[in-house]
Structures are given as C-alpha cells and as structure tokens.
Design a protein around this motif. Structure first.
Motif, PDB file in Angstrom:
ATOM      1  N   UNK A 344      36.245  34.318  40.225  1.00  0.00           N
ATOM      2  CA  UNK A 344      36.807  34.749  38.940  1.00  0.00           C
ATOM      3  C   UNK A 344      38.030  35.629  39.146  1.00  0.00           C
ATOM      4  N   UNK A 345      38.944  35.575  38.187  1.00  0.00           N
ATOM      5  CA  UNK A 345      40.198  36.322  38.288  1.00  0.00           C
ATOM      6  C   UNK A 345      39.946  37.834  38.343  1.00  0.00           C
ATOM      7  N   UNK A 346      40.960  38.570  38.764  1.00  0.00           N
ATOM      8  CA  UNK A 346      40.927  40.038  38.755  1.00  0.00           C
ATOM      9  C   UNK A 346      41.842  40.487  37.621  1.00  0.00           C
ATOM     10  N   UNK A 347      41.236  41.018  36.569  1.00  0.00           N
ATOM     11  CA  UNK A 347      42.021  41.410  35.392  1.00  0.00           C
ATOM     12  C   UNK A 347      41.554  42.808  34.986  1.00  0.00           C
ATOM     13  N   UNK A 348      42.467  43.760  35.002  1.00  0.00           N
ATOM     14  CA  UNK A 348      42.073  45.105  34.582  1.00  0.00           C
ATOM     15  C   UNK A 348      42.932  46.146  35.268  1.00  0.00           C
ATOM     16  N   UNK A 349      42.395  47.389  35.339  1.00  0.00           N
ATOM     17  CA  UNK A 349      43.154  48.478  35.977  1.00  0.00           C
ATOM     18  C   UNK A 349      43.350  48.178  37.454  1.00  0.00           C
ATOM     19  N   UNK A 350      44.569  48.398  37.936  1.00  0.00           N
ATOM     20  CA  UNK A 350      44.799  48.279  39.365  1.00  0.00           C
ATOM     21  C   UNK A 350      43.980  49.369  40.062  1.00  0.00           C
ATOM     22  N   UNK A 351      43.180  49.031  41.080  1.00  0.00           N
ATOM     23  CA  UNK A 351      42.338  50.057  41.710  1.00  0.00           C
ATOM     24  C   UNK A 351      43.166  51.290  42.091  1.00  0.00           C
ATOM     25  N   UNK A 352      42.725  52.457  41.631  1.00  0.00           N
ATOM     26  CA  UNK A 352      43.410  53.711  41.948  1.00  0.00           C
ATOM     27  C   UNK A 352      44.429  54.136  40.900  1.00  0.00           C
ATOM     28  N   UNK A 353      44.752  53.273  39.943  1.00  0.00           N
ATOM     29  CA  UNK A 353      45.723  53.634  38.897  1.00  0.00           C
ATOM     30  C   UNK A 353      45.028  53.714  37.554  1.00  0.00           C
ATOM     31  N   UNK A 354      45.570  54.591  36.701  1.00  0.00           N
ATOM     32  CA  UNK A 354      44.932  54.776  35.409  1.00  0.00           C
ATOM     33  C   UNK A 354      45.479  53.806  34.364  1.00  0.00           C
ATOM     34  N   UNK A 394      39.174  44.377  38.721  1.00  0.00           N
ATOM     35  CA  UNK A 394      39.771  44.195  40.041  1.00  0.00           C
ATOM     36  C   UNK A 394      39.102  45.039  41.126  1.00  0.00           C
ATOM     37  N   UNK A 395      38.398  46.115  40.736  1.00  0.00           N
ATOM     38  CA  UNK A 395      37.758  46.979  41.743  1.00  0.00           C
ATOM     39  C   UNK A 395      36.374  46.473  42.136  1.00  0.00           C
ATOM     40  N   UNK A 396      35.918  45.360  41.536  1.00  0.00           N
ATOM     41  CA  UNK A 396      34.554  44.904  41.860  1.00  0.00           C
ATOM     42  C   UNK A 396      34.469  44.523  43.341  1.00  0.00           C
ATOM     43  N   UNK A 397      33.273  44.701  43.870  1.00  0.00           N
ATOM     44  CA  UNK A 397      33.072  44.425  45.301  1.00  0.00           C
ATOM     45  C   UNK A 397      32.324  43.103  45.438  1.00  0.00           C
ATOM     46  N   UNK A 398      32.587  42.395  46.535  1.00  0.00           N
ATOM     47  CA  UNK A 398      31.814  41.191  46.833  1.00  0.00           C
ATOM     48  C   UNK A 398      30.433  41.657  47.283  1.00  0.00           C
ATOM     49  N   UNK A 399      29.386  41.311  46.545  1.00  0.00           N
ATOM     50  CA  UNK A 399      28.056  41.807  46.909  1.00  0.00           C
ATOM     51  C   UNK A 399      27.086  40.687  47.247  1.00  0.00           C
ATOM     52  N   UNK A 400      27.277  39.509  46.649  1.00  0.00           N
ATOM     53  CA  UNK A 400      26.313  38.436  46.926  1.00  0.00           C
ATOM     54  C   UNK A 400      26.589  37.861  48.317  1.00  0.00           C
ATOM     55  N   UNK A 401      25.595  37.168  48.877  1.00  0.00           N
ATOM     56  CA  UNK A 401      25.769  36.567  50.199  1.00  0.00           C
ATOM     57  C   UNK A 401      26.962  35.602  50.180  1.00  0.00           C
ATOM     58  N   UNK A 402      27.053  34.786  49.088  1.00  0.00           N
ATOM     59  CA  UNK A 402      28.104  33.757  49.027  1.00  0.00           C
ATOM     60  C   UNK A 402      29.492  34.393  49.008  1.00  0.00           C
ATOM     61  N   UNK A 403      29.660  35.493  48.220  1.00  0.00           N
ATOM     62  CA  UNK A 403      31.008  36.073  48.132  1.00  0.00           C
ATOM     63  C   UNK A 403      31.360  36.840  49.411  1.00  0.00           C
ATOM     64  N   UNK A 404      30.326  37.484  50.044  1.00  0.00           N
ATOM     65  CA  UNK A 404      30.611  38.178  51.315  1.00  0.00           C
ATOM     66  C   UNK A 404      31.013  37.179  52.389  1.00  0.00           C
ATOM     67  N   UNK A 405      30.335  36.024  52.391  1.00  0.00           N
ATOM     68  CA  UNK A 405      30.643  34.993  53.394  1.00  0.00           C
ATOM     69  C   UNK A 405      32.095  34.526  53.208  1.00  0.00           C
TER      70      UNK A 405
END
Ligand SMILES: Cc1cc2nc3c(=O)[nH]c(=O)nc-3n(C[C@H](O)[C@H](O)[C@H](O)COP(=O)(O)OP(=O)(O)OC[C@H]3O[C@@H](n4cnc5c(N)ncnc54)[C@H](O)[C@@H]3O)c2cc1C
Ligand code: FES
Length: 511
Positions: A344-354, A394-405
């Motif tokens: 899925x796309x990354x849409x939102x605040x740039x990590x670290x910016x308000x 955009x700050x979400x982390x890959x947490x599932x096995x499939x996304x980490x792989x």
C-alpha cells in the motif's frame, strides 16, 4: 516483433493548452504549497482549494510529464497485490479499509468529473482477474473469498476466462471498476484548481525546503521562493527524504504496447492475470475509426534488466496468445512504478516532520492511490481524523512475516548493486562506444558513464548516482542512465529524469 510507429505515450494521451498561473500574482504566503502536478498533487490542490485554502502547485515541468502521463489508466479497486496478501499484511480489517479507500477513489473521480464538467472519457467497466493455468485455480478461489471479506458483495466467480480465444480457466468479475483519459482528467482538475483560487506554476522545480517547522520556505531552481504553512510532496518519489522511505519501497520499470484491434472484437473491460509480474489490459478508442488494446506488464527493477527491449517482445507474445484478435503494434513505452514492500502507498506526514506530507509508493494503483492522497492529506491539513490515516501512514513499520521478508529481500538487493564498483566495465575505452549508445568505462579507480551522440561527440559523466552513490547502468531502449539502487534515472547526457536524485550526473573529472 512488429515494427512500431511510436515509442512514447505522448502520441496516445497528448493534449495541449495546459492551464498555467504564471501571469497571475503568486500568493505571497500560502496555506499549502504542493510540489508536483500529477494526479496526487492536483487532486490534493483541488480538494484543498475548494475548501478555501490558499494553494500553489509548483511543477518542475508540465502536468502529466511524470508517471500520470505514462499510465494505462485502469481505475481499479481490485488491488493487484490481491486481498489474500493484504489480509496477511494488514489483517481482515486493513484489507477491507484498503478496498474501501480505492472504491471511494473511483467514486470521487466520477463525481469530480460530473461536478466540474470534465470530459475525460470516464466510464464504468467490469474488471476481470483471470487465469488460464489450472495450477492457479485454487489461488483464484481463495482470492474470491478474500475479496468478498474486503467488502465486494457483488462479485462473480466465472468457470471460464473472459477471453474468446481460451476455453480453459476461470475468472473473478469485479463490477464497477473504471477507466479514463488521464491527461484530459488532469487538465480538468487544473482548471478547477484555478477556478477555486489555486495557482499552478509550471517550470518551477523545487530544490529545497527550509525550516524545521511551519512556515516553510521553498526555493526553486528557477530562483523564486515561496512560503507555506503546509507542504505536500507529490513528486511520485519523495526527494526530501533521502534514505528511510527508499528502504521501504523499490522502483520498477513497467512496459506498455498498444495494438490495433477491431471495435467489438474484445469486450470493453479491464483484464489482468495472476502471473508475477502480472499483465494488465484495457481498450481505448482514440477516435471513432480506431480502437486500441493497451497491454502492460513485464516489470523489472529499474536498472536491473540486461535487455529491456525483450520486455516489449514478451509482452507482445503474451498479448497475441491471449488476445489473438489484436493486430499491429501502434505504440510502445515504459514508465516507473514505485512498489512499497507491503503493497500500500505511503500517504501522510513525512516521518519526523509536522506539516510536510508525502504521497508515494503508488504501485500499479497510483491513480486511485493519488486520489486517496488528495482526500487524506486534505483531512490532515485541516486536522480532521481520517479512516485511512493509519493504514497509509508513511511511518508504519513492516511487521508481518511477508512484509519483513520483502523488506529484507529488497534491501539486500540494493546492497548487492554496490558490487558494481568492483565489477568489470562494459567496454575498455570510450573510443569503443558506438554512435547513439552509452557504456560504462573504467578510468583508473573511477567508473565513467560515456555516451556518444549522433554528431560523434562523447559525453563523459561520472557513473556515480548523486542520490546515495549507486553505479548507473545504460538502458539501451530508452537511452537513459538508470540507477539500480532506488530508481533514479538520467538522460543520456546526465540530466535527472526520475528522483530520488535531485541533481544531474557529474561531469567526469579526468586527471
Ligand atoms: C506504464 C504504467 C502503467 C500504469 N498503469 C496504471 C493503471 O492502470 N492504474 C493506476 O492506478 N496506476 C497506474 N500506473 C501508476 C500511475 O500512473 C502513477 O502511480 C501515478 O500516475 C503517479 O501519480 P503522481 O501524481 O504520484 O506522480 P507523477 O504523475 O509522476 O507526478 C509527479 C510530478 O512531480 C513533478 N516533480 C518531480 N520533482 C519535482 C520537483 N522537485 N519540483 C516540482 N515538481 C516536481 C514531476 O514533473 C511530475 O509532473 C501506471 C504507471 C505506469 C508507468
Ligand atoms: S537512486 Fe539511490 S543511489 Fe541511485
């Protein structure tokens, strides 16, 4: 492979007279500056200007000169990474929200066309995910169930593919998908932005955003400055974020051939198969005498194909096997899609910016992702909650096995590209580079990107990509230098075409 008339999408989607606000007095201080006039930037500008914000869009070139002008323009809520995979990555609720957001995007495109009187050939059509391979039947069945759980209540499972040429196979019919003419739509959006008081400045390439908090100051290569309380970076791949976002997504080239076909020989619909990379097909009538089958696919990581020309050949072979009604090839081109490691796309605040926002990771659904960006970013700017904020963060982390792989596979692949510092060059001497071609040549410890133009003049550049130091490779189909690390691309003479690199390849220093 057949002879082709044209090598550019421009001949298919070309339109003229883009609205430009250059003759108006620019807003001195803006509520929002939007960088990039593709579908993500202009949808954001439209929705924000309509709500009364002072909006200026800064576009380096012309609207549609980015990937929105390269698209095949399917409008699909049936996500190509598939709902079985989305459930694994984001759970059933996430998969439902993703489908809901893309359904909403098609609806809003339709209602913007009606509201603003945009004549862009928008049409609702069925979409068919199909297979002709018995080994894929079970997977298709599972996808049918996962799509139903994602909120598609009106699906149909077909025990035959929707192709006249093939008897064996099956398909899922997704009603209420769509297609349109992407640049007619952008032009209509541009006019509507101006109608609501927004400005669109063409040939304004932003090279810097100063300030750690609002108001931000934006500088363009052409020498102007703008201030804004909020900044939206809708440049397809973000140039402000040098590293983190580029570990979460990867750039791929995808290929298109358009083929002449008799009107009515193939039903007007969207078609895509289950291969990886998959193939995607639609019909388009540029005028009443001509119908074209637009066939796409054969994707590969940017800069990582030895023979990009063979992608066109394979695409044509696949099209003839599945759509034998297709005639001669009329146009062919390729473009860039940015694939996030978790679909899925990354849409939102740039990590670290308000108050700096990004819209990237479009994948094969960039038109609906770009439309979702408009709505989501408008809500963030207005400090309103949005049901899809967390999903696309955009700050979400890959947490599932499939996304980490996928994350590790993509990043190991990037690391391996740096071996090019030590690998042999393409040719031993610049004098060996043929006319109209480019090659990597070693000069002492350096690698040079050498291009010989049609006047026999050599252009000697450093082969080191100014983004994070990858070694570029020659793309003999498009006559470009492509970086295999994060997808920056440069013309044969070194001018940057695709980010994240912000600057051209350096001239070679020959000591
Ligand atoms: C061959 C192909 C087929 C596709 N098919 C489909 C499809 O069927 N359906 C679908 O949904 N999606 C499809 N996509 C994806 C979709 O077309 C794109 O994801 C989408 O158009 C991207 O829109 P965007 O607004 O994010 O970026 P873009 O359209 O690339 O716009 C970004 C703009 O930013 C400008 N810019 C860049 N840097 C700067 C700067 N520093 N300052 C100012 N301006 C700048 C560029 O000039 C450009 O105009 C396809 C893509 C390709 C390549
Ligand atoms: S694009 Fe990142 S190093 Fe070239």
């Amino acid at each position: 492979m057949s002879k082709v008339a044209s090598h550019s999408p421009a001949s298919l989607w070309k339109i003229e007279d883009w609205p430009n606000s250059a003759d108006q007095v620019p807003h001195k201080s803006n509520d929002v500056c939007i960088i990039g006039a593709g579908i993500a930037g202009l949808t954001s500008a439209y929705l924000m200007a309509m709500e009364g914000l002072r909006v200026t869009v800064l576009e380096a070139s012309m609207p549609g000169d980015g990937e929105t002008g390269n698209t095949s323009a399917h409008l699909s809520s049936a996500l190509d990474d598939r709902f079985t995979e989305l459930e694994e990555l984001f759970g059933k609720e996430g998969s439902f929200l993703a489908a809901e957001s893309h359904r909403w995007a098609i609806d809003i495109i339709e209602s913007i066309c009606l509201r603003e009187g945009i004549d862009c050939d928008f049409e609702r059509v069925d979409g068919f995910l199909f297979t002709t391979d018995p080994a894929e039947e079970e997977e298709l069945r599972r996808e049918f169930e996962a799509a139903r759980r994602a909120g598609f209540t009106d699906l149909e499972f077909l025990h035959a593919p929707p192709l006249r040429s093939r008897r064996q196979g099956s398909a899922i019919r997704f009603p209420n998908q769509g297609h349109f003419h992407p640049l007619k739509y952008l032009k209509g959006l541009s006019k509507a932005v101006q109608k609501y008081g927004g400005h669109i400045l063409l040939n304004h390439e932003v090279i810097d955003i100063h300030g750690h908090e609002a108001p931000y100051t934006l500088t363009t290569r052409q020498g102007s400055t703008f201030t804004a309380s909020h900044v939206v970076i809708a440049t397809n791949t973000p140039f402000n974020n040098r590293f983190v976002m580029h570990t979460k997504q990867a750039a791929y080239r995808t290929y298109i051939v358009t083929m002449a076909i008799e009107s009515g020989a193939v039903n007007k619909a969207l078609y895509w198969d289950m291969k990886d990379p998959y193939h995607y097909v639609r019909l388009y009538q540029p005028n009443e005498h001509q119908t074209l089958l637009i066939v796409g696919g054969e994707d590969h990581k940017t800069g990582q194909s030895e023979d990009p020309d063979s992608s066109f050949a394979r695409l044509e072979t696949w099209a003839r096997a599945n759509f034998p009604e297709a005639g001669e090839v009329v146009t062919r081109w390729s473009g860039q899609v940015i694939e996030p490691v978790d679909s899925l796309a990354f849409i939102g605040r740039n990590p670290g910016d308000d108050q700096i926002y990004i819209a990237t990771g479009d994948s094969g659904h960039g038109l609906t992702h770009g439309t979702i960006a408009g709505m989501l970013l408008n809500d963030l700017v207005h400090k309103r909650s949005n049901p899809w904020e967390k999903l696309y963060d955009p700050a979400r982390k890959a947490t599932s096995f499939a996304s980490l792989k996928e994350y590790f596979t993509e990043n190991i692949n990037v690391a391996l590209q740096y071996r090019d510092y030590f690998s042999p060059a393409d040719l031993s001497r610049p004098s060996e580079v043929p006319i109209g071609e480019g090659a990597i040549v070693r000069y002492g410890l350096q690698k040079l990107a050498v291009y010989r133009d049609h006047d026999n003049e050599l252009h000697m550049l450093s082969a080191v990509c100014p983004h994070l130091g990858g070694i570029v490779r020659w793309n003999k189909v498009e006559k470009t230098w492509d970086c295999p690390c994060h997808g920056s691309r440069f013309s044969c003479k070194g001018e940057v075409i695709n980010g994240p690199a912000m600057t051209n390849l350096n001239k070679a220093e020959l000591r």
